[in-house]
Design a protein around this motif. Structure first.
Motif, PDB file in Angstrom:
ATOM      1  N   LYS A   1       0.819  -1.216   0.000  1.00 20.25           N
ATOM      2  CA  LYS A   1       0.000   0.000   0.000  1.00 20.25           C
ATOM      3  C   LYS A   1       0.850   1.262   0.000  1.00 20.25           C
ATOM      4  O   LYS A   1       0.481   2.277  -0.614  1.00 20.25           O
ATOM      5  CB  LYS A   1      -0.934   0.007   1.212  1.00 20.25           C
ATOM      6  N   THR A   2       1.994   1.223   0.678  1.00 24.92           N
ATOM      7  CA  THR A   2       2.847   2.418   0.716  1.00 24.92           C
ATOM      8  C   THR A   2       3.325   2.811  -0.681  1.00 24.92           C
ATOM      9  O   THR A   2       3.426   4.003  -0.994  1.00 24.92           O
ATOM     10  CB  THR A   2       4.079   2.174   1.622  1.00 24.92           C
ATOM     11  N   ILE A   3       3.596   1.820  -1.514  1.00 26.71           N
ATOM     12  CA  ILE A   3       4.024   2.104  -2.887  1.00 26.71           C
ATOM     13  C   ILE A   3       2.856   2.655  -3.707  1.00 26.71           C
ATOM     14  O   ILE A   3       3.007   3.606  -4.476  1.00 26.71           O
ATOM     15  CB  ILE A   3       4.611   0.840  -3.545  1.00 26.71           C
ATOM     16  N   VAL A   4       1.682   2.058  -3.525  1.00 28.65           N
ATOM     17  CA  VAL A   4       0.490   2.554  -4.228  1.00 28.65           C
ATOM     18  C   VAL A   4       0.218   4.005  -3.839  1.00 28.65           C
ATOM     19  O   VAL A   4      -0.061   4.858  -4.693  1.00 28.65           O
ATOM     20  CB  VAL A   4      -0.740   1.676  -3.909  1.00 28.65           C
ATOM     21  N   ASP A   5       0.326   4.302  -2.557  1.00 25.82           N
ATOM     22  CA  ASP A   5       0.082   5.671  -2.078  1.00 25.82           C
ATOM     23  C   ASP A   5       1.104   6.655  -2.654  1.00 25.82           C
ATOM     24  O   ASP A   5       0.757   7.781  -3.022  1.00 25.82           O
ATOM     25  CB  ASP A   5       0.127   5.720  -0.552  1.00 25.82           C
ATOM     26  N   THR A   6       2.358   6.225  -2.730  1.00 23.85           N
ATOM     27  CA  THR A   6       3.411   7.092  -3.282  1.00 23.85           C
ATOM     28  C   THR A   6       3.165   7.366  -4.767  1.00 23.85           C
ATOM     29  O   THR A   6       3.276   8.514  -5.229  1.00 23.85           O
ATOM     30  CB  THR A   6       4.797   6.439  -3.104  1.00 23.85           C
ATOM     31  N   LEU A   7       2.820   6.324  -5.514  1.00 24.89           N
ATOM     32  CA  LEU A   7       2.519   6.485  -6.930  1.00 24.89           C
ATOM     33  C   LEU A   7       1.305   7.385  -7.138  1.00 24.89           C
ATOM     34  O   LEU A   7       1.287   8.246  -8.026  1.00 24.89           O
ATOM     35  CB  LEU A   7       2.276   5.124  -7.580  1.00 24.89           C
TER      36      LEU A   7
END
Length: 234
Positions: free
Chosen positions: A173-179
């Motif tokens: 989720k952290t990567i999705v949020d960053t993207l």
């Protein structure tokens, strides 16, 4: 990253078996852009409005030709949806390429064609074809003087194509949020918006949930259109 589109939603209903499940094997990040389709006719055709074309179709059932690119494309299925929504008997004529279809429309062989603004822009501007209507629920910002199909008499007609970024379902989720945050910054850039709009595309950021719902809703919508039109699955 995977670039999904309205075509991804269409493919679920169009193919007997896809090599992947866009809903279960991927998770959404954000939408990128949305665009209408434009209904155009040849400059020498008598239709000044989509209402004129609808009247002609009802006066002489089965005579009207609607040109689109290949069977199963969003443009082609938009034509099928238009037929059923308007309650008209018309023939949909599929072409292999947009240039072939454009030439046939300008010659007058096809009464009306459906395609993206980017594909039609030059010929609309030089007067070789006439824009009759746009497919979305509201008027297109690039053709503000052209009414929508719904305004022209086909109640509740609404077709808007889209592009969006998705990632593998296991992506943290952290990567999705960053993207998602990065895309928001990029899509709100004024120059990006301006360049996209020149092609008829409205850049639009979304939450993952919003574009995920759009994918599911459009899978249901186009699967129904495919079934009603009797399009053979591949």
């Amino acid at each position: 990253l995977a670039l999904f589109s309205n075509g991804t939603a269409v493919s679920v209903g169009l193919f007997n078996k896809l090599p992947f499940d866009p809903v279960k094997q991927f998770q959404p990040v954000s939408s990128m852009g949305f665009f209408d389709f434009v209904f155009v006719t040849g400059a020498d055709k008598p239709y000044k409005t989509l209402g004129d074309l609808l009247k002609a179709a009802k006066d002489k059932p089965g005579v009207l030709n609607i040109g689109t690119v290949v069977v199963g494309s969003t443009q082609n299925l938009t034509g099928e949806l238009f037929k059923t929504s308007a309650g008209i008997d018309a023939r949909i004529v599929p072409f292999k390429t947009t240039p072939d279809l454009l030439l046939s429309t300008m010659r007058g062989d096809v009464d009306v064609m459906i395609d993206s603004y980017a594909s039609l822009k030059t010929n609309i501007e030089d007067g070789k074809i006439r824009a009759l209507a746009t497919s979305g629920a509201k008027r297109s910002p690039v053709l503000p003087n052209v009414p929508t199909v719904a305004e022209s008499g086909v109640k509740d007609f609404d077709v808007v194509s889209w592009n969006a970024f998705f990632v593998h379902a296991d992506t943290p989720k952290t990567i999705v949020d960053t993207l998602n945050a990065g895309l928001k910054t990029a899509l709100e850039d004024p120059e990006t918006k301006r360049k996209a709009l020149e092609l008829g595309i409205e850049t639009r950021h979304s939450t993952p949930q919003e574009i995920g719902k759009r994918l599911k809703d459009d899978i249901a919508k186009w699967s129904s259109v495919i079934q009603k039109a009797g399009v053979e699955k591949r």
